[in-house]
Design an enzyme around this catalytic site. Structure first.
Site, PDB file in Angstrom:
ATOM      1  N   ASP A 135      25.458  33.438  44.759  1.00 20.58           N
ATOM      2  CA  ASP A 135      26.709  33.966  45.261  1.00 20.58           C
ATOM      3  C   ASP A 135      28.004  32.719  45.281  1.00 20.58           C
ATOM      4  OD1 ASP A 135      28.686  36.040  46.593  1.00 20.58           O
ATOM      5  OD2 ASP A 135      28.399  34.387  48.189  1.00 20.58           O
ATOM      6  N   GLU A 188      27.724  33.984  39.963  1.00 19.33           N
ATOM      7  CA  GLU A 188      29.051  34.510  40.331  1.00 19.33           C
ATOM      8  C   GLU A 188      30.275  33.667  40.371  1.00 19.33           C
ATOM      9  OE1 GLU A 188      31.371  37.196  43.659  1.00 19.33           O
ATOM     10  OE2 GLU A 188      30.154  35.428  44.112  1.00 19.33           O
TER      11      GLU A 188
END
Length: 478
Positions: free
Chosen positions: A322, A375
């Protein structure tokens, strides 16, 4: 009351660490720290108990407190190793699986903080904040999947990924609208995914987190699935059941930032241990959270150990990393003058680049049949190219540009879409610069942005038909 060896007595040779362990830890190259640090049930001189060890190099003293000593910091003091590692450790007899505990840490400024164990395998169910002594015990039945998952996870294999937030996927209305447990999820989710022909499921972070509203992205327990839905073995059962149905499991993992809750990693031993001291480097204003100091060897070892832990102990098939963008850029979310340039005067976080490359190298070296997903929303080059060729070493990268262009296109009135076809085809210009995943992220439906159907500029029935016949078919073919 459980007893500890006398605080003044040197740590016996039966301690958890070897000289090699300490050397690798100091170098930042020990990637199995979960086997050493934390709480471990052992038998010492025919006495059953638990060995505790915690990294707190700047502490004046460290004690273990828990139900077993009535949370009294004067009873079970740990010993500081004499090898410069900053590790405090000790054995407490008769403390066994299930015991709740924290570390009471006295810092140099005379203040005491009660901290959860960074390496705890299990925590109390929030809002309670103590760690639990635990042993992972599950008889895995996914050998068939583990033998073939390398083929299922190849870059040219078909991927159709279903993203799930465990707390809200399905509820039990007759019981106060509670979330499903891991065991209940194992009964419903695998069959659902098989019926819809998904190949993988991606869990939004299951790592323990104090604030439910963060969806797990404010992690406090990097080695523990959240206790909200059951014990660790039940999460293992869920993964096992998915594997038996031929479904790969991807876990969202958050090495970019952590919350400032008092029982967490922040200011752990009275100093900025896991995070940068300067708020221009150690504080993220967008999320009001702390940023890891990737320049510290022990911090890199902690994070890499966490990543490998999930692949090792929980048979996870991939990690979606993330907020990689926030890790790569020193000025992320900051105005001019609110950040510190790197040693070359640039905005790139060189320590984070080194960490990510080494992380991916370690994952693909030890678990070559898994994948990592970045990401990352900028044009940073070679995100999904090997580190030895100058890349970051990820297997795949989320194509955020495609996502935004596609959603904007479908939000246009059908009459006007013929003027916006470039949005649906623009990504072909860069589609082969990375190994891309085409995502429809949870971030695009929250904060009032609306559901995918709600974004369509037409009635609901037409939107359903358009999505299933158009975008849905396009995604399945990809």
């Amino acid at each position: 009351m459980p007893g500890l060896m006398n605080p003044g007595v040197p740590v016996p040779k039966s301690g958890m660490f070897t000289d090699l362990d300490i050397y690798l830890f100091k170098q930042g190259d020990h990637f199995r720290l979960y086997e050493k640090l934390g709480s471990h049930c052992i038998t010492l001189e025919d006495v059953k108990g638990t060995w505790f060890s915690v990294w707190a190099p700047n502490a004046v003293s460290v004690s273990v407190i828990g139900e077993f000593n009535y949370w009294d910091a004067t009873v079970h003091a740990l010993c500081l190793r004499d090898d410069g590692s900053g590790i405090w450790e000790g054995f407490i007899a008769d403390v066994t699986v299930g015991a709740t505990y924290k570390y009471s840490i006295l810092s140099r400024d005379g203040k005491t903080a009660d901290k959860g164990d960074p390496f705890a395998l299990y925590w109390e169910k929030p809002p309670l904040t103590a760690s639990r002594v635990w042993e992972l015990d599950h008889a895995w039945n996914d050998a068939d999947w583990m033998r073939v998952r390398g083929e299922k996870n190849r870059l040219n294999a078909p991927f159709s990924i279903y993203e799930v937030h465990l707390g809200s996927w399905r509820r039990v209305p007759e019981e106060g609208n509670r979330s499903l447990t891991y065991r209940e999820m194992a009964e419903w989710l695998p069959r659902y995914l098989v019926e819809l022909n998904f190949t993988h499921v991606e869990f939004m972070p299951v790592t323990e987190h104090p604030f439910y509203g963060s969806w797990g992205y404010e992690t406090i327990g990097y080695f523990a699935p959240t206790a909200r839905y059951g014990p660790p073995e039940d999460f293992m059962l869920l993964v096992d059941t998915l594997h038996q149905q031929g479904i790969g499991v991807i876990l969202d993992w958050v090495p970019a930032h952590f919350p400032a809750d008092a029982h967490g990693l922040g200011h752990f031993d009275g100093t900025f241990l896991y995070e940068h001291a300067d708020p221009r480097q150690g504080y993220q204003p967008d999320w009001h959270s702390s940023l890891f100091n990737y320049g510290r060897n022990e911090v890199r070892a902690f994070l890499t150990s966490s990543a490998l832990f999930w692949l090792d102990k929980y048979h996870i098939d991939g990690l979606r990393i993330d907020a990689v963008t926030s890790m790569l850029y020193l000025d992320y979310g900051r105005k001019e003058g609110e950040w510190i340039p790197n040693r070359n005067g640039g905005r790139e976080n060189l320590d984070a680049v080194t960490f990510l490359r080494n992380l991916n190298d370690a994952i693909y070296r030890d678990y070559p049949d898994t994948q990592t997903f970045a990401e990352e929303s900028t044009a940073w080059p070679m995100v999904s190219r090997p580190a030895n060729f100058g890349g970051l070493g990820f297997g795949l990268k989320w194509n955020m540009g495609w996502m935004h262009d596609t959603l904007e296109y479908f939000s246009e009135n059908p009459i006007n879409r013929k003027y916006h076809h470039t949005q649906i085809i623009f990504s072909i210009w860069y589609a082969f610069s990375e190994n891309f995943v085409l995502p429809l992220s949870h971030d695009e439906v929250v904060y009032g942005k609306g559901s995918l159907i709600g974004k369509m500029s037409c009635d609901e029935l037409s939107a359903i038909n358009l999505f299933e016949g158009g975008l849905g078919g396009f995604l399945q073919n990809r």
